[in-house]
Design an enzyme around this catalytic site. Structure first.
Site, PDB file in Angstrom:
ATOM      1  N   ARG A 111       0.860  -1.185   0.000  1.00 15.05           N
ATOM      2  CA  ARG A 111       0.000   0.000   0.000  1.00 15.05           C
ATOM      3  C   ARG A 111       0.899   1.239   0.000  1.00 15.05           C
ATOM      4  NH1 ARG A 111      -2.354   0.511   5.460  1.00 15.05           N
ATOM      5  NH2 ARG A 111      -0.912   2.239   5.701  1.00 15.05           N
ATOM      6  N   HIS A 164      -3.239   4.569   5.214  1.00 14.71           N
ATOM      7  CA  HIS A 164      -4.482   3.777   5.285  1.00 14.71           C
ATOM      8  C   HIS A 164      -5.654   4.621   4.796  1.00 14.71           C
ATOM      9  CE1 HIS A 164      -7.793   1.444   6.879  1.00 14.71           C
ATOM     10  NE2 HIS A 164      -8.121   2.431   7.683  1.00 14.71           N
ATOM     11  N   TYR A 210       4.873   4.783  11.185  1.00 11.91           N
ATOM     12  CA  TYR A 210       4.958   3.323  11.306  1.00 11.91           C
ATOM     13  C   TYR A 210       5.778   2.650  10.197  1.00 11.91           C
ATOM     14  CZ  TYR A 210       0.673   3.646   8.377  1.00 11.91           C
ATOM     15  OH  TYR A 210      -0.243   3.940   7.409  1.00 11.91           O
TER      16      TYR A 210
END
Lengths: 368, 338
Positions: free
Chosen positions: A264, A268, A277
C-alpha cells in the site's frame, strides 16, 4: 488396522510467488504452477485499466486532502491485484469488495460518482449492486467473505453459471469471519475465490505483528482448498491465477485462496500518518516492483505498446480524472425524507411519525 | 385469542399440538410452498435440531433445502446474507440465545442495514430463529433473553410467539416477509399444547393481542411471560381485581395503538419480562406509554423483570424469574385510591 487418511488439499503453496513479469519487465524464471501468461492483447487492456485506476486513486486522494471527501482509503500500488482479479470476472459473476476496493468497482464499470458517494457522505452505498453484480463495499473486516460464500452457495443450488470473488486484506485474515468463510466455502465446495491482498499493513500494524505464519496462502491447506501465492504487483500473474480459480469454481471444484503480495503506497486513509509506522526506505524499495512500470516495459519489449499508445492511455486517464473532479463538483441532491424510505419493506407507523418531524422542519425552512 | 382456519372445509380435525410441532409444520409448509426457502444451521438436518423443531424436514425436502452447517454462528448468518442476495429465503437457527452473540456483527451491521445501504435495491428476507429465555434448567449461556439487542437495531423485525397457533402463523408470516425477522422462540413454552387444526392464520405479526379483558390494570407480556401474566390476572381476580392481559407478539414494531387503548381504559400498566430490568424492553414500553397516555394514568408504569445480574444457575432460577407473586406485589404497590 490402518486408518484411512484423506489427502485432498494437503499440498502447500510454493514459497516463491507465482510471477510472469519481473520488476525489470522481463519474463521471470519463477515456477508458474501450470498457469499461462495472458496474451499481449489482454495485457494491454490490463495496462490501460491500471493506468486509469492509478490516476483515479491519485485524483480522489487529492480531492480528499482538499476536504471534498470525508475520507478515502487508496489502493495506489495495488493496481495489479485490483484490476487483474476483477478483470477475470465474467459478467454473471459477483464481486464482494471492501472499503479499499474502489479500483475494483471502477474496473467493474461502476460510475465514479456512484463509487465515491459513500466517501463523500451522500449515502452508504451509491450504486445498484444488482446492476453491476457488485456487493456494497464492506467496512467491518472480513464480513464480506461470508456473503461471497453464501451467494456462491445459492448459485450452486440454483445451478447458475456464476462464481464470486471477494477481496480481503492481511489484517482481515486475522478475523474470525475469514476462518468461517474459508471453512464454509470449502465444506460446501462453493465457486468462490478469496483474493487476499497482503499489502503489508493493517492501518499501522505490520505483517510480522499480524501473523506468525510463513505465508497467508498456507492457510488454504488447513481448509482443504488450494492456495496460491502470487506476486500481487504482477498483473499477468494475478489475472492468470484468478482466471484459473474462477474456472475451477465454475467447474464444481470449489473455492481457492490467492494471496497477492503487494504494498500500500499511500496511508491507510487521509487520517493516519504513515511516517509514524514505516520508513521511506521501505516505500522506495517497493517502488521497484511497481505494477505499471514493469508491464509497460514488458509490453514495449514485445511491441504491444509504443509512445503513441502510452500517450493515448495517459490522455484517457486525464479524462477520467477530469470526470472525477466534475462529479465531485456537483452536489448530489439528497432528500432528507430518504432517511426513512429504505429501512423496512413493510411500512412502519413509528417511522412515518418520525418522518413528519423532518417534513415539518423542512417546511419551516422553506424546503418542503 | 381468536384463531381462524383459512379453509374450514379442508382443515383437519383439531388435535393436540405443541409449539415445537407447530413451528415444524410452519417450516414444512413454507418449504413446500416456496422453492427459495432454505433451512440450515447447526444440527438442524439429521437430528432435527436440539429441540426437534426441524425434525423430518431434511428427509422430506432433501439436503439441498435442509442441511447441517459447520458450527459457526457468524458463518451461518453471513452466508445466509449472500444466499438472500442471490434470491433465496434462508431460515437459519441459532441453537441457543447466547450462541447468537458470535453472529452479532453480521446481524446488526449487515442483515439489519443492507436494505437501507442499498436504497431498497437489496432485500434480505432472512428469518433468524433464536430459542431464548430460561426456566428449563439450562446451564450457563443457555437461558439468556437477548431481545433488546435486536429490538434496538433499526432494520430488524422481532417476533416472539407465546402459544402454538401464533408460533405457526407468525413463523409463516416471518418467512414470507421481505424484511429480516429475528424470530424468538420461548424455550420454556416449546412443549405447551393447544388443540389446533393446522394451518392456522392468527392476527398479523405487527399486532399485539388482548388475550384477557379487564378494567383495573393492564399486564403486558410476551413469549415466556404471557403464561405468568395470565396466572397473575387469575390470582388478581381472587383479590377482586379485573386485569387485562396483552400478548405483545411482536416486539419491533411496537403496537402502540392496541396497548395505549388498553392503558387508557385501565389507567394502570405493568410489563413483565425475563431479561434484566436496566435498559430492558420494559423501559421502552414504560416510556412510550407514558409519553402517549400520561394524563390517562393513575399510577406509574411498573416493570416486573429479571434482576440486573447474569442469568443464574438452574438452582437459582426460581429466585430470578418474574413470578406471579412479584407481579401481585407490583400491583399492590400502586395507590389504588387514585
Amino acid at each position: 488396522m490402518t486408518i484411512d487418511v484423506p489427502t485432498t488439499g494437503r499440498s502447500l503453496p510454493q514459497l516463491q510467488p507465482i510471477s510472469f513479469i519481473g520488476a525489470d519487465g522481463r519474463l521471470t524464471d519463477t515456477p508458474t504452477e501450470g498457469l499461462r501468461i495472458p496474451s499481449d492483447a489482454t495485457l494491454t487492456g490490463l495496462y490501460r485499466q491500471m493506468v486509469l485506476v492509478r490516476r483515479f486513486e491519485a485524483q480522489v486522494t487529492h480531492l480528499t486532502r482538499q476536504g471534498r471527501l470525508a475520507t478515502y482509503p487508496s489502493a495506489a500500488g495495488q493496481e495489479a491485484a485490483e484490476v487483474g482479479a476483477t478483470t477475470a470476472l465474467a459478467p454473471n459473476d459477483w464481486l464482494f469488495p471492501t472499503y479499499r476496493d474502489s479500483a475494483a468497482l471502477l474496473t467493474r464499470g461502476v460510475p465514479v460518482a456512484e463509487i465515491l458517494a459513500a466517501f463523500r457522505g451522500d449515502w452508504h452505498c451509491g450504486f445498484d449492486p444488482q446492476e453491476y453484480h457488485a456487493s456494497p463495499s464492506a467496512t467491518p473486516l472480513a464480513t464480506q467473505t461470508l456473503h461471497a460464500t453464501g451467494f456462491a452457495m445459492a448459485a450452486k443450488l440454483k445451478g447458475e453459471d456464476a462464481a464470486t470473488l471477494t477481496f480481503l486484506g492481511d489484517g482481515a485474515s486475522s478475523e474470525g469471519d475469514t476462518h468461517e468463510a474459508f471453512n464454509f466455502a470449502s465444506v460446501w465446495q462453493t465457486p468462490t475465490v478469496f483474493v487476499l491482498q497482503n499489502n503489508q499493513y493493517a492501518i499501522s500494524t505490520p505483517l510480522r505483528e499480524q501473523t506468525n505464519a510463513t505465508m497467508l496462502a498456507d492457510r488454504a491447506a488447513g481448509y482443504g482448498m488450494p492456495g496460491l501465492r502470487v506476486d500481487g504487483n504482477d498483473v499477468a500473474a494475478v489475472f492468470a491465477a484468478v482466471s484459473a480459480a474462477l474456472a475451477r469454481g465454475r467447474n464444481g471444484d470449489g473455492p481457492t485462496l490467492i494471496e497477492c503480495l503487494t504494498y500500500r503506497m499511500e496511508s491507510h486513509t487521509n487520517s493516519d500518518d504513515p511516517t509514524k509506522y514505516r520508513d521511506s526506505e521501505e516505500v522506495e524499495h517497493w517502488k521497484q516492483f511497481d505494477p505499471i512500470d514493469r508491464l509497460e516495459k514488458y509490453l514495449r519489449q514485445s511491441e504491444a505498446l509504443d509512445d503513441a499508445k502510452v500517450a493515448e492511455v495517459a490522455e484517457a486517464a486525464e479524462t477520467l480524472a477530469a470526470s472525477v473532479r466534475e462529479a465531485m463538483n456537483q452536489e448530489a441532491e439528497i432528500d432528507p425524507r430518504e432517511l426513512f424510505a429504505h429501512v423496512y419493506a413493510t411500512p412502519r407507523t413509528a417511522l412515518a411519525e418520525q418522518q413528519q418531524v423532518v417534513e415539518a422542519e423542512l417546511a419551516a425552512a422553506g424546503r418542503a | 385469542m381468536s384463531v381462524t382456519a383459512p379453509e374450514a372445509t379442508s382443515a383437519p380435525a383439531p388435535s393436540s399440538v405443541t409449539m415445537t410441532k407447530a413451528l415444524n409444520q410452519a417450516l414444512r409448509d413454507s418449504l413446500a410452498d416456496d422453492d427459495t426457502v432454505l433451512v440450515f444451521g447447526e444440527d438442524v438436518g439429521r437430528l432435527g435440531g436440539v429441540f426437534r423443531v426441524t425434525e423430518g424436514l431434511r428427509a422430506e425436502f432433501g439436503s439441498n433445502r435442509v442441511w447441517d452447517s459447520p458450527l459457526a454462528e457468524s458463518g451461518i448468518i453471513g452466508t445466509a446474507i449472500g444466499m438472500a442476495m442471490n434470491g433465496m429465503r434462508p431460515v437459519v437457527e441459532m441453537q441457543f440465545d447466547a450462541y447468537a452473540y458470535p453472529a452479532f456483527e453480521q446481524i446488526v451491521s449487515h442483515v439489519a442495514k443492507m436494505r437501507n445501504r442499498t436504497k431498497g435495491r437489496v432485500s434480505l428476507p432472512i428469518t433468524i430463529r433464536i430459542p431464548y429465555a430460561g426456566d428449563i434448567g439450562g446451564v450457563e449461556h443457555h437461558s439468556d433473553s437477548s431481545e433488546v439487542y435486536w429490538t434496538s437495531t433499526p432494520g430488524l423485525t422481532v417476533v416472539t410467539p407465546s402459544n402454538p397457533a401464533d408460533a405457526y402463523s407468525l413463523l409463516r408470516e416471518s418467512i414470507a416477509s421481505d424484511d429480516p425477522v429475528v424470530f424468538m422462540e420461548p424455550k420454556s413454552r416449546y412443549w405447551m399444547k393447544e388443540m389446533l387444526s393446522l394451518p392456522v392464520t392468527t392476527a398479523p405479526m405487527n399486532r399485539a393481542q388482548v388475550i384477557r379483558e379487564g378494567t383495573d390494570a393492564t399486564l403486558l407480556a410476551y413469549g415466556p411471560t404471557v403464561r405468568t401474566a395470565l396466572d397473575s390476572a387469575e390470582a388478581g381476580a381472587e383479590h377482586g381485581l379485573s386485569i387485562e392481559v396483552i400478548d405483545l407478539r411482536t416486539l419491533s414494531p411496537f403496537d402502540d395503538e392496541t396497548v395505549s387503548a388498553s392503558v387508557r381504559k385501565t389507567s394502570r400498566a405493568a410489563i413483565i419480562h425475563e431479561a434484566a430490568q436496566f435498559g430492558g424492553y420494559g423501559a421502552e414500553v414504560a416510556a412510550r406509554l407514558t409519553e402517549r397516555n400520561f394524563t390517562h394514568l393513575s399510577a406509574p408504569i411498573l416493570r416486573v423483570a429479571g434482576f440486573d445480574v447474569p442469568y443464574p444457575s438452574p438452582k437459582l432460577e426460581e429466585f430470578y424469574l418474574p413470578t406471579v407473586e412479584r407481579v401481585l406485589d407490583a400491583l399492590e404497590s400502586w395507590d389504588w385510591e387514585l
